[in-house]
Design an enzyme around this catalytic site. Structure first.
Site, short mmCIF file in Angstrom:
data_model
loop_
_atom_site.label_atom_id
_atom_site.label_comp_id
_atom_site.label_asym_id
_atom_site.label_seq_id
_atom_site.Cartn_x
_atom_site.Cartn_y
_atom_site.Cartn_z
N ASP A 125 11.87 6.40 3.67
CA ASP A 125 13.31 6.39 3.42
C ASP A 125 13.78 7.84 3.31
OD1 ASP A 125 13.73 3.37 2.92
OD2 ASP A 125 12.00 3.88 1.71
N SER A 152 8.39 -3.84 2.42
CA SER A 152 8.47 -5.18 1.84
C SER A 152 9.15 -6.13 2.82
CB SER A 152 9.26 -5.15 0.53
OG SER A 152 8.73 -4.16 -0.33
N GLU A 154 0.81 -1.21 0.00
CA GLU A 154 0.00 0.00 0.00
C GLU A 154 0.85 1.28 0.00
OE1 GLU A 154 -3.07 0.25 -0.76
OE2 GLU A 154 -3.17 2.39 -0.28
N HIS A 168 3.77 1.71 -1.63
CA HIS A 168 4.09 1.93 -3.04
C HIS A 168 2.85 2.40 -3.80
CE1 HIS A 168 6.98 -1.49 -1.99
NE2 HIS A 168 7.81 -0.54 -2.37
P1 AMP Z 1 11.35 0.17 -2.05
O1 AMP Z 1 10.61 -0.76 -2.95
O2 AMP Z 1 11.38 -0.25 -0.63
O3 AMP Z 1 12.68 0.56 -2.61
O4 AMP Z 1 10.50 1.51 -2.04
C1 AMP Z 1 10.18 2.18 -3.23
C2 AMP Z 1 9.61 3.53 -2.90
O5 AMP Z 1 8.44 3.37 -2.11
C3 AMP Z 1 10.60 4.37 -2.07
O6 AMP Z 1 10.51 5.72 -2.48
C4 AMP Z 1 10.07 4.19 -0.68
O7 AMP Z 1 10.38 5.25 0.19
C5 AMP Z 1 8.58 4.11 -0.92
N1 AMP Z 1 7.92 3.44 0.21
C6 AMP Z 1 8.25 2.26 0.76
N2 AMP Z 1 7.46 2.01 1.84
C7 AMP Z 1 6.64 3.07 1.96
C8 AMP Z 1 5.62 3.43 2.88
N3 AMP Z 1 5.27 2.64 3.89
N4 AMP Z 1 4.99 4.62 2.71
C9 AMP Z 1 5.33 5.44 1.68
N5 AMP Z 1 6.29 5.16 0.78
C10 AMP Z 1 6.93 4.00 0.92
#
Ligand code: AMP
Length: 297
Positions: free
Chosen positions: A152, A188, A37, A39
């Site tokens: 992040d 994730s 959610e 993403h």
């Molecule tokens: P990742 O797949 O973990 O590299 O995340 C991809 C993008 O989704 C990054 O910009 C993360 O900061 C964002 N993201 C991951 N988890 C969340 C979350 N719980 N709320 C908002 N954005 C998120």
């Protein structure tokens, strides 16, 4: 929604769309997949603000250390396709490692200063890998807007700095962290947690709530606040603190050790933490700002 694996095809698809939609804007959401959610909220925002939304799913080997979880990072391309499409993605870019790195990169993006603390200190080389892959992806997609989650936060600070320093023609859009009902930031990596670890993982959120309250106490200083955060994490028996720090935002420097209430209104800080449960490392943060006293605006 179209799923595309090759760089050339992705470029052609974006160029075709731009030709057919003069003045239209392209939004981009880079991810490592196993979409949740958090993403989806970025993808929805991009879809609301742009005519074309591109999402990438790429687990970037360059940003993982030798003893990190690259090999066991969760992957589910079928689910990613469903989540991305439902959230409004038009082009889903899923390149292989060979497509992105046909040979070892001789060129790396190194963002200094901002990467010395927090995850940069715990994960040496991590942000060089992030900077390099985001630079490549931005050059491949050439979006007008790129959406990043504040979960992040250091990544947001680093990417914004790279984009400013190197004049990338893109606007970085930071987006709010999406949470589970108990406050745990969606990630994730949450699937790695067993039931008891998952129960105790709420300590990250509780610690940030506490930090926000304590921030307002008369005489509170950055060092004392960081110590209170470390003490709070100790209440969860399975939690091991990787770091708990209070830094200036967005330049991520150690603030002067003097009371927050003696600092100028508008000063911004980040309370950030990384906590391990077994082999799983979770991060979260909260931005804190010294408010202008009421009636003095
Ligand atoms: P990742 O797949 O973990 O590299 O995340 C991809 C993008 O989704 C990054 O910009 C993360 O900061 C964002 N993201 C991951 N988890 C969340 C979350 N719980 N709320 C908002 N954005 C998120």
């Amino acid at each position: 929604m179209r799923t595309i694996e090759s760089i050339a095809e992705l470029r052609a698809a974006v160029a075709d769309w731009r030709r057919a939609h003069p003045g239209g804007t392209v939004g981009f959401v880079p991810t490592m997949g196993y979409l949740h959610e958090g993403h989806a909220s970025l993808i929805r925002r991009s879809a609301a603000e742009n005519g074309l939304t591109v999402v990438s799913v790429f687990v970037n080997p360059l940003q993982f250390g030798p003893n990190e979880d690259f090999d066991r990072y969760p992957r589910d391309p079928g689910r990613d396709r469903r989540v991305a499409e439902a959230a409004g993605c038009d082009l889903l870019f899923m390149p292989s490692v060979d497509e992105m790195y046909p040979r070892p990169t001789a060129t790396r993006v190194v963002i200094s200063g901002l990467t010395e603390r927090l995850c940069g200190a715990s994960r040496p080389g991590h942000f060089d890998g992030v900077g390099t892959v985001v630079a490549k992806l931005l050059h491949i997609v050439m979006p007008d807007h790129a959406y990043f989650g504040m979960k992040d936060a250091q990544q947001v600070a680093v990417i914004e700095r790279m984009v400013e320093d190197l004049n990338f023609p893109v606007r970085i859009v930071p987006c709010e962290t999406v949470r589970e009902p108990d406050g745990l930031a969606m990630s994730s990596r949450n699937v790695y947690l067993n039931a008891e670890e998952r129960r105790q993982a709420v300590i990250l959120y509780e610690t940030l709530q506490l930090a926000e309250e304590k921030f307002l106490e008369p005489g509170m200083t950055p060092g004392k606040l960081a110590e209170a955060m470390r003490e709070s994490i100790r209440r969860a028996p399975l939690a091991v603190t990787d770091y708990a720090e209070v830094l200036t935002w967005p330049d991520l420097r150690l603030p002067e050790e003097r009371p927050f209430d003696a600092m100028p209104p508008g000063s911004r800080f980040i309370a950030a933490l990384a906590v391990r449960f077994g082999r799983t490392r979770l991060i979260d943060n909260r931005l804190l700002e010294i408010r202008t006293p009421a009636g003095k605006e």
